[in-house]
Design an enzyme around this catalytic site. Structure first.
Site, PDB file in Angstrom:
ATOM      1  N   HIS A 139       0.843  -1.378  -0.105  1.00 40.25           N
ATOM      2  CA  HIS A 139       0.100  -0.028  -0.048  1.00 40.25           C
ATOM      3  C   HIS A 139       0.561   1.483   0.052  1.00 40.25           C
ATOM      4  O   HIS A 139       0.611   2.243  -1.003  1.00 40.25           O
ATOM      5  CB  HIS A 139      -0.948   0.026   1.187  1.00 40.25           C
ATOM      6  N   GLU A 140       1.904   1.207   0.862  1.00 42.76           N
ATOM      7  CA  GLU A 140       2.620   2.433   0.875  1.00 42.76           C
ATOM      8  C   GLU A 140       3.499   2.763  -0.337  1.00 42.76           C
ATOM      9  O   GLU A 140       3.726   3.668  -0.845  1.00 42.76           O
ATOM     10  CB  GLU A 140       3.851   2.362   2.045  1.00 42.76           C
ATOM     11  N   HIS A 173       1.512   4.469  -3.160  1.00 32.64           N
ATOM     12  CA  HIS A 173       1.674   5.962  -3.192  1.00 32.64           C
ATOM     13  C   HIS A 173       2.809   6.558  -3.908  1.00 32.64           C
ATOM     14  O   HIS A 173       2.688   7.647  -4.491  1.00 32.64           O
ATOM     15  CB  HIS A 173       1.860   6.608  -1.705  1.00 32.64           C
ATOM     16  N   GLU A 207      -5.735   7.299  -1.134  1.00 35.82           N
ATOM     17  CA  GLU A 207      -5.636   5.961  -0.180  1.00 35.82           C
ATOM     18  C   GLU A 207      -6.265   4.708  -1.008  1.00 35.82           C
ATOM     19  O   GLU A 207      -5.832   3.556  -1.076  1.00 35.82           O
ATOM     20  CB  GLU A 207      -6.392   6.151   0.992  1.00 35.82           C
ATOM     21  N   ASP A 240      -4.700   1.298  -2.193  1.00 34.99           N
ATOM     22  CA  ASP A 240      -4.820   0.080  -1.787  1.00 34.99           C
ATOM     23  C   ASP A 240      -5.141  -0.893  -3.112  1.00 34.99           C
ATOM     24  O   ASP A 240      -4.912  -1.997  -3.371  1.00 34.99           O
ATOM     25  CB  ASP A 240      -6.524   0.092  -1.242  1.00 34.99           C
TER      26      ASP A 240
END
Length: 415
Positions: free
Chosen positions: A278-279, A282, A356, A360
């Site tokens: 997930h990070e 970004h 976000e 995801d």
């Protein structure tokens, strides 16, 4: 113009406070109404006791936030319309320190004053609310040392920067605001580069990840996604709090992956991989670059506006100041701006929540979405994040989507 702007500022200040109080009270009432039952989609993973613990924690934090908002509003009104800033500036002007010296002292005095006023809220938050709900691990000695180190670093870095800004405002001509923006932007990028290796270690210990199996799993994920970093580190977050987290810091080849030691204890290896994916999302979706670019554009716009106000006598007089100065212009501007921009907060929150969801989706494409769902449920549970936020309060403030919406989106993103 003076009277018109004074009433406009007073109206914006009052409207912002009313809006904050209304949203906060809505949030508290909504959580209280849903406190008696765990949402059906979480019933198998979170007990009623854990759900109520999170509800009580969220309500306690919100109540303290409302008190803090009232204090902040009263402080801003007292400093400006109440004449406290003008009085303080007059006392400092008698010391004959010159424009830059007087400006630096004014900012330091104001910082000390506001810090002293906010200190009781900070102490209560840390040693009453966080301690009551089982999160605080910080001692009073550690709290004081952190404050001293933070103040020392702020003074060491901030005062020379502020002196340069004040000099540019006085000497760089009509386009001073553009030069200040260039200096500020360069400073921000420099801090991003230096923070991981020079500043963060002053507050926490960072050790290379020792779990070889987990390290290999992470390295495989990094290889799949084409991501390079300076290393994977574990931070001793448990010294201060039992909250768990993970983040990236730095940029370019100096990027670091940092896990709180509490997070590693909370999650399985598969779940940690999913959180990391997930990070990584970004970065892969260029969210970091977009946010930095947005922040730079916003700061340029604000500095341009300040450039038009610097020599406008009505601006100072409307906010209770009799003698204009470069430092006073900065202070008044940054005291006044939040009152006018607060109603726009949902736009920033909307953009953040969109990012976000995109992160995801990336995580679901690079790892098992089921593991990210499981990790999120654990994090909501262990960090006592409410599962039932007021929708309007959440849309206004929350940078992340509510748990139910985020998990439903992830479940839809599963291959």
């Amino acid at each position: 113009m003076t009277e018109a702007f004074r009433y406009l500022f007073l109206g914006a200040l009052a409207l912002t406070l009313i809006l904050k109080l209304w949203l906060g009270l809505r949030h508290i009432r909504h959580i209280a109404r849903h406190r008696a039952r765990v949402p059906a989609e979480f019933a198998d993973a979170i007990t009623l006791q854990q759900h109520q613990h999170a509800a009580d924690y969220s309500m306690a934090k919100t109540r303290l936030g409302l008190l803090s908002s009232c204090i902040d509003t009263a402080l801003i009104a007292g400093l400006t319309l109440g004449g406290a800033l003008d009085w303080l500036a007059r006392q400092i002007s008698g010391l004959a320190l010159g424009e830059i010296g007087s400006g630096l002292l004014l900012v330091v005095a104001l910082t000390l004053l506001t810090s002293a006023i906010s200190l009781p809220i900070s102490l209560y938050s840390t040693f009453r609310i966080e301690a009551r709900f089982g999160f605080n691990k910080m001692t009073l000695t550690m709290f004081v040392l952190d404050a001293i180190k933070g103040s020392a670093i702020g003074a060491l870095i901030g005062l020379p920067l502020l002196a340069l800004v004040l000099w540019l405002m006085a000497q760089a001509g009509p386009l001073w605001w553009l030069w200040v923006w260039l200096v500020w932007s360069a400073f921000q990028l420099l801090m991003v580069a230096l923070y991981p290796t020079l500043i963060a270690p002053l507050f926490n210990r960072f050790q290379p990840l020792e779990d070889l199996a987990l390290k290999q799993r992470i390295e495989a994920l990094l290889a799949r996604t084409g991501f390079t970093s300076q290393g994977v580190f574990v931070m001793d977050g448990s010294r201060r709090s039992s909250h768990g987290n993970a983040y990236f810091t730095g940029f370019g080849s100096a990027k670091r992956i940092v896990f709180f030691d509490t997070l590693l204890k909370q999650l399985s290896a598969e779940e940690i991989e999913a959180v990391l994916a997930h990070e990584l999302g970004h970065f892969k979706r260029k969210h970091i670059v977009k946010r930095i670019g947005f922040a730079f554009a916003l700061s340029l716009g604000f500095l341009f506006i300040l450039g038009q106000l610097l020599h406008a006598g009505w601006f100072y007089q409307a906010l209770g100041v009799s003698t204009p100065s470069t430092a006073m212009a900065l202070i008044l501007f940054f005291l006044a701006v939040p009152a006018f921009t607060f109603p726009l907060t949902p736009l920033s929150s909307l953009l953040s929540r969109r990012h976000e969801y995109e992160a995801d989706e990336f995580a679901a494409s690079q790892s098992d979405a089921h593991h990210l769902v499981a990790a999120l449920v654990k994090l909501y549970r262990d960090n006592a994040s409410t599962l039932t936020p007021d929708p309007l309060h959440s849309a206004f403030y929350d940078s992340h989507p509510p748990a139910s919406l985020r998990i439903a989106h992830l479940q839809g993103a599963r291959p």
